[in-house]
Scaffold this active site. Structure first.
Site, PDB file in Angstrom:
ATOM      1  N   THR A  26      -9.823   1.178  -9.615  1.00 43.30           N
ATOM      2  CA  THR A  26      -9.161   0.000  -9.128  1.00 43.30           C
ATOM      3  C   THR A  26      -9.493  -1.076 -10.196  1.00 43.30           C
ATOM      4  OG1 THR A  26      -9.375   0.975  -6.838  1.00 43.30           O
ATOM      5  CG2 THR A  26      -8.621  -1.628  -7.251  1.00 43.30           C
ATOM      6  N   ARG A  39       0.447  -0.901  -0.073  1.00 40.73           N
ATOM      7  CA  ARG A  39      -0.159   0.150   0.090  1.00 40.73           C
ATOM      8  C   ARG A  39       1.064   1.460   0.175  1.00 40.73           C
ATOM      9  NH1 ARG A  39      -5.275   1.866  -1.172  1.00 40.73           N
ATOM     10  NH2 ARG A  39      -6.210   2.808   0.366  1.00 40.73           N
TER      11      ARG A  39
END
Ligand code: DON
Length: 556
Positions: A364, A91
């Site tokens: 995404t 991340r």
């Protein structure tokens, strides 16, 4: 017709038939055929699922630039063929110069757009560090061979699809606003046009030659930092050099005879999915029927309660203490459901002043992979918004993420997915922003059963929740489970979003009668699930979401 032709027709017929019934040995399901084919080809050449992951991911960075990325981040959940699970967090992080109030004006109000568009929205990218780390641990083919197909794709070009053209067109103004009118992706593409991205091919070549250093150091790092600076951002070379992915302890929980493994914080996906399934487990949902009034009521009420916890308790575990055990505790969850009744909707205690303002379709991306040995890969990766911050690194050929918007800029003010956050998800230097990404692997009776995940911002968790139930409780095939109409509730705003035109008016009327606020006109797609199922006899089947250009490539 001579004998030879007759014989050829006969053998062709046999082969076709054989092909139809031949079992699938391996599969890659992703947002684009090019990426699925590239991943599968790696498996066909003897690579494992981790090798295929790297090739698929980099291919998506070329042909799916709205979400595929080298300057975003993601999460991997895996299960090896001998049943070992693990997960990698790559991340993005907040830059070292980030501050808690960086998106607020002098009166303490959130400045609209500051965390979503332009350089200040960019988090430190994790993708290349993540892929490199995975290769170090699990790769069997040389790194350069896994990067090469993406380089070829960038050089030879990919074809613009109908949906992709709409996506480019819808963001053109933003591309120009941030990058000027001659910027690469502001070209007027037509369906079928070939997009050749030589700067990206060159960046990938740097990554091929130098590994993670090709991205985080040297000329690419300089370009990235310069571009972030020009567009108002604060990323430093120290931010890039010091970025590291983290192997996280998995989240694992049971639902009836299923064992579900998903992503732990800084994603909320695993915990919320676990909470929702635990909350509905005492009810016999399969008897209620798929998308029936009772099923929707039950699931919405579980979703509402879980998203309320998400907003309060979840954030980066390296910075805050996440009460994970308590949140997944069956007694706690059964108490949470005590206020649920079949007569009336439980109202989220106050209607949020903001609304879900984000009306995008493709941002995404998720892909699922199974290799010939049975290794399973579930990956969700993102730039956050479509094309991220819209900041394009011209000489590098890629977009930068706007993941900083996943932080809570100010408690009580929703982010672009309408999600609320608290102190737990406030901005701090080096902290990871809370995610909803839910790459998931399901076992049934100790055997691999499903690999799945989806894009969709706040709707990710509820889409995965529904797809698991569609397959397991409502006995749908993998493709049917992916196709089925979806709904979504996230506590606040207190509204049930339905995919438009997929739910009948009688059902909607009954839900309204019980006090549910229904939103059906919302244009956003709720998830785009790419999934793989393995049945009890070991037969593999796939589900590629028809809401996008998603595609299953399979090896027989
Ligand atoms: O990590 C998250 O939860 C978001 N950045 C995901 C964004 C997303 O799924 C956008 N796609 N539709």
């Amino acid at each position: 017709m001579n004998k030879y032709i007759l014989f050829s027709i006969f053998t062709l017929f046999i082969n076709c038939n054989k092909n139809e019934t031949k079992q699938i040995k391996a599969a890659v399901v992703s947002a684009r055929q090019e990426a699925s084919d590239i991943g599968l080809n790696i498996i066909a050449k003897g690579g494992n699922a981790f090798d295929a992951m790297i090739a698929t991911d980099l291919a998506l960075s070329v042909c799916y630039p709205n979400a595929g990325n080298i300057a975003g981040g993601g999460f991997l959940v895996y299960r090896t063929t001998d049943g070992k699970f693990g997960s990698l967090d790559y991340r993005e992080k907040a830059p070292e110069q980030a501050t808690r109030d960086m998106y607020l004006d002098s009166d303490g109000n959130v400045i609209s757009g500051k965390s979503t568009i332009g350089g200040l929205a960019v988090g430190i990218p994790g993708t290349i560090a993540g892929l490199y780390e995975i290769h170090k641990k699990f790769g069997t083919m040389p790194w350069k061979d896994l990067v090469q197909p993406a380089i070829n794709l960038a050089k030879n070009g990919y074809k613009v699809t109908n949906k992709q053209k709409r996506s480019f067109d819808s963001k053109k103004e933003d591309f120009i606003k941030i990058n000027g009118k001659n910027t690469f992706y502001a070209t007027d593409y037509k369906i079928g046009d070939l997009v050749i991205n030589l700067p990206l091919a060159n960046t990938l070549k740097l990554i091929q030659d130098k590994g993670r250093a090709g991205f985080y150091k040297g000329i690419n790092a300089d370009r990235l930092i310069q571009r972030v600076k020009e567009t108002g951002g604060i990323i430093t070379s120290n931010d890039l050099v010091s970025y590291s992915p983290v192997w996280r302890a998995r989240i694992q929980f049971k639902y009836k005879e299923l064992l579900i493994t998903s992503m732990s914080p800084p994603s909320s996906g695993g915990i919320c999915l676990g909470q929702m399934l635990e909350m509905i487990e005492p009810f016999d949902i399969s008897q209620y029927g798929h998308n029936s009034l009772k099923s929707i009521q039950l699931m919405v009420e579980a979703e509402r309660r879980s998203y309320a916890d998400r907003a309060e308790f979840l954030g980066d575990p390296d910075f805050i203490e996440v009460p994970q055990k308590k949140l997944l505790d069956p007694i706690y969850l059964s108490n949470r459901m005590k206020s649920f009744n079949w007569d009336n909707a439980t109202l989220s205690n106050e209607i949020n002043p903001g609304n879900i303002i984000f009306k995008e379709t493709e941002e995404t991306t998720h892909y699922s992979i199974i290799d010939k040995l049975g290794n399973a890969i579930s990956v969700t990766t993102t730039l956050n918004g479509s094309y991220g911050s819209k900041v394009f690194v011209k000489d590098g050929g890629y977009f930068l993420n706007n993941e900083m918007d996943d932080f809570s800029s100010k408690p009580g003010v929703p982010n672009m997915f309408g999600l609320l956050g608290s102190e737990a998800n406030s901005i701090m230097p080096g902290k990871r922003m809370l995610s909803s990404m839910t790459p998931t692997i399901v076992e049934k009776n100790n055997k691999l059963y499903m690999i799945l995940g989806t894009p969709g911002g706040s709707t990710i968790i509820t889409s995965v929740f529904q797809t698991i139930l569609n397959a397991y409780e409502f006995k749908m095939s993998m493709q049917e489970a992916v196709n089925a109409a979806r709904f979504h509730h996230q506590w606040k705003p207190d509204v049930v979003i339905l995919e438009p035109k997929k739910f009948d008016s009688d059902l909607i009327f009954k839900l309204k009668e019980k006090g549910y606020n229904i939103e059906e006109k919302f244009s956003r797609i709720i998830g785009r699930v790419d999934a793989i199922m393995v049945d009890e006899d070991g037969n593999i089947s796939t589900g590629a979401d028809p809401r996008g250009d998603d595609f299953s490539s399979v090896l027989k």
